[in-house]
Design a protein around this motif. Structure first.
Motif, mmCIF file in Angstrom:
data_model
loop_
_atom_site.group_PDB
_atom_site.id
_atom_site.type_symbol
_atom_site.label_atom_id
_atom_site.label_comp_id
_atom_site.label_asym_id
_atom_site.label_seq_id
_atom_site.Cartn_x
_atom_site.Cartn_y
_atom_site.Cartn_z
ATOM 1 N N GLU A 177 6.410 18.207 -7.396
ATOM 2 C CA GLU A 177 6.295 16.756 -7.354
ATOM 3 C C GLU A 177 7.151 16.170 -6.238
ATOM 4 O OE1 GLU A 177 7.071 15.194 -11.217
ATOM 5 O OE2 GLU A 177 5.430 16.296 -12.157
ATOM 6 N N VAL A 178 8.290 16.793 -5.960
ATOM 7 C CA VAL A 178 9.108 16.372 -4.810
ATOM 8 C C VAL A 178 8.306 16.549 -3.529
ATOM 9 C CG1 VAL A 178 11.191 16.803 -3.456
ATOM 10 C CG2 VAL A 178 11.276 16.942 -5.963
ATOM 11 N N ARG A 179 7.701 17.728 -3.364
ATOM 12 C CA ARG A 179 6.902 17.987 -2.155
ATOM 13 C C ARG A 179 5.759 16.989 -2.047
ATOM 14 N NH1 ARG A 179 7.163 23.283 -4.334
ATOM 15 N NH2 ARG A 179 8.676 24.629 -3.283
ATOM 16 N N SER A 180 5.083 16.736 -3.149
ATOM 17 C CA SER A 180 3.956 15.820 -3.142
ATOM 18 C C SER A 180 4.397 14.416 -2.739
ATOM 19 C CB SER A 180 3.305 15.785 -4.529
ATOM 20 O OG SER A 180 2.301 14.798 -4.601
ATOM 21 N N ALA A 181 5.524 13.945 -3.293
ATOM 22 C CA ALA A 181 6.009 12.598 -2.993
ATOM 23 C C ALA A 181 6.402 12.475 -1.526
ATOM 24 C CB ALA A 181 7.196 12.261 -3.886
ATOM 25 N N VAL A 182 7.098 13.475 -1.001
ATOM 26 C CA VAL A 182 7.521 13.436 0.401
ATOM 27 C C VAL A 182 6.308 13.508 1.325
ATOM 28 C CG1 VAL A 182 8.800 14.666 2.196
ATOM 29 C CG2 VAL A 182 9.810 14.366 -0.077
ATOM 30 N N ASP A 183 5.374 14.396 1.024
ATOM 31 C CA ASP A 183 4.171 14.513 1.854
ATOM 32 C C ASP A 183 3.369 13.209 1.858
ATOM 33 O OD1 ASP A 183 4.839 17.115 2.416
ATOM 34 O OD2 ASP A 183 3.403 18.022 1.027
ATOM 35 N N THR A 184 3.252 12.573 0.690
ATOM 36 C CA THR A 184 2.517 11.307 0.597
ATOM 37 C C THR A 184 3.205 10.231 1.441
ATOM 38 O OG1 THR A 184 1.694 11.818 -1.616
ATOM 39 C CG2 THR A 184 1.713 9.503 -0.967
ATOM 40 N N ALA A 185 4.534 10.192 1.382
ATOM 41 C CA ALA A 185 5.284 9.204 2.158
ATOM 42 C C ALA A 185 5.088 9.410 3.655
ATOM 43 C CB ALA A 185 6.762 9.284 1.801
ATOM 44 N N VAL A 186 5.149 10.651 4.098
ATOM 45 C CA VAL A 186 4.994 10.943 5.530
ATOM 46 C C VAL A 186 3.581 10.602 5.996
ATOM 47 C CG1 VAL A 186 5.008 12.786 7.257
ATOM 48 C CG2 VAL A 186 6.850 12.637 5.564
ATOM 49 N N ARG A 187 2.589 10.923 5.188
ATOM 50 C CA ARG A 187 1.217 10.545 5.534
ATOM 51 C C ARG A 187 1.058 9.030 5.620
ATOM 52 N NH1 ARG A 187 -0.224 14.633 1.818
ATOM 53 N NH2 ARG A 187 -0.730 13.040 0.239
ATOM 54 N N GLY A 188 1.856 8.307 4.860
ATOM 55 C CA GLY A 188 1.789 6.857 4.868
ATOM 56 C C GLY A 188 2.606 6.202 5.966
ATOM 57 N N GLU A 204 0.831 -1.205 0.000
ATOM 58 C CA GLU A 204 0.000 0.000 0.000
ATOM 59 C C GLU A 204 0.865 1.255 0.000
ATOM 60 O OE1 GLU A 204 -3.412 2.091 2.857
ATOM 61 O OE2 GLU A 204 -2.905 -0.035 3.114
ATOM 62 N N PHE A 205 1.944 1.236 0.804
ATOM 63 C CA PHE A 205 2.823 2.404 0.899
ATOM 64 C C PHE A 205 3.494 2.698 -0.437
ATOM 65 C CE2 PHE A 205 6.975 4.315 1.467
ATOM 66 C CZ PHE A 205 6.693 5.404 2.274
ATOM 67 N N TYR A 206 4.118 1.685 -1.035
ATOM 68 C CA TYR A 206 4.848 1.908 -2.279
ATOM 69 C C TYR A 206 3.918 2.217 -3.440
ATOM 70 C CZ TYR A 206 9.286 0.594 -0.146
ATOM 71 O OH TYR A 206 10.414 0.573 0.641
ATOM 72 N N ALA A 207 2.732 1.657 -3.436
ATOM 73 C CA ALA A 207 1.772 1.972 -4.488
ATOM 74 C C ALA A 207 1.385 3.445 -4.443
ATOM 75 C CB ALA A 207 0.535 1.093 -4.344
#
Length: 266
Positions: free
Chosen positions: A84-95, A20-23
């Motif tokens: 896109e960097v911000r989006s990817a990092v934010d998504t990872a932290v939320r996960g 789920e995280f990597y997806a």
């Protein structure tokens, strides 16, 4: 003989959660198999998620504990622009990821952020520019992935991978990498201490199994045998001889810095 990093196999304690995280963070095409989850990064590399105990047993590290702290390697992926960097990092932290370095402008006009996944792998996401070209149109999609290995001796590590058949791309004092094969991950080398400092972690010797196995898909059994022979002749260590496995004809070895590899021919 060409050699490439075709798949990065991660050992994770909870494959369903890792899936789920990597997806969510990498926007891959996901395919579930009996023993692992395949993550196709749409031309930018392949990842696979295995139960960590099963992966350790496969490479002969079943009696070793999973390494705590910095595991000596960093995964990176490139996106098109800072948003896109911000989006990817934010998504990872939320996960559930641990933020190691917030997304911000880096040296030489680049833009990057760093996080540690819930299963312990360190990832750096970067864009080559610090200026957005336009609004984000969807989830961040990697344009390239790399595995950066922290090594003790840059000259020896570079010579080892060249002996396996890799062709050097960039070669600087504290960084070297190799031309990736089509659809494969790029492999890079940095002094271990430099790599740890770059991503904001302590450079303690974690010891134990690094919960990663690097995978080359060979064209033939003869290539598997030749790769194992070259690895052991240039400072690597074989984990037994080549043999039949669930992946076909396979050999396992570690490089001079202890990073596990498997080479398979279907």
């Amino acid at each position: 003989m060409a050699f490439s990093l075709d798949v990065v196999n991660f050992g994770v304690p909870e494959p369903a959660s890792a899936r789920e995280f990597y997806a969510a963070t990498l926007s891959p095409t996901v395919e579930d198999h009996d023993r692992y989850v395949d993550l196709d990064l749409n031309g930018a590399g392949h990842l696979a998620l295995y139960d960590v105990e099963a992966l350790a047993a496969e490479v002969g590290a079943g009696s070793e504990p999973v390494a705590a702290g910095f595991r000596g390697y960093v995964m990176t992926f490139i996106v098109n622009q800072p948003t896109e960097v911000r989006s990817a990092v934010d998504t990872a932290v939320r996960g559930g990821a641990e933020l190691l370095k917030p997304a911000k402008k880096a040296l030489f006009g680049a833009f990057s952020g760093v996080y540690r996944t819930p299963d312990g792998a360190v990832w750096k996401v970067a864009a080559a520019t610090s200026k957005d070209k336009g609004p984000a149109t969807g989830p961040a999609v990697p344009t390239e992935t790399s595995a950066l290995l922290g090594v003790a001796d840059m000259k020896a590590a570079k010579a080892f991978y060249e002996a396996l058949g890799m062709r050097t791309d960039r070669d600087y004092k504290h960084y070297a990498d190799f031309h990736p094969g089509p659809g494969a991950c790029r492999l890079g080398l940095m002094p271990r201490r430099t790599l740890a400092k770059d991503v904001g972690v302590e450079d303690g010797d974690a010891g134990g199994f690094p919960a990663v196995v690097l995978h080359h898909r060979a064209a033939s059994r003869e290539e598997v045998d030749a790769t194992l022979k070259a690895a052991t002749a240039h400072g690597g260590r074989a984990a037994g001889g080549a043999r039949e496995s669930a992946d076909g004809y396979a050999a396992h070895f570690t490089d001079p810095d202890g990073f596990p590899w498997k080479v398979t021919a279907a």
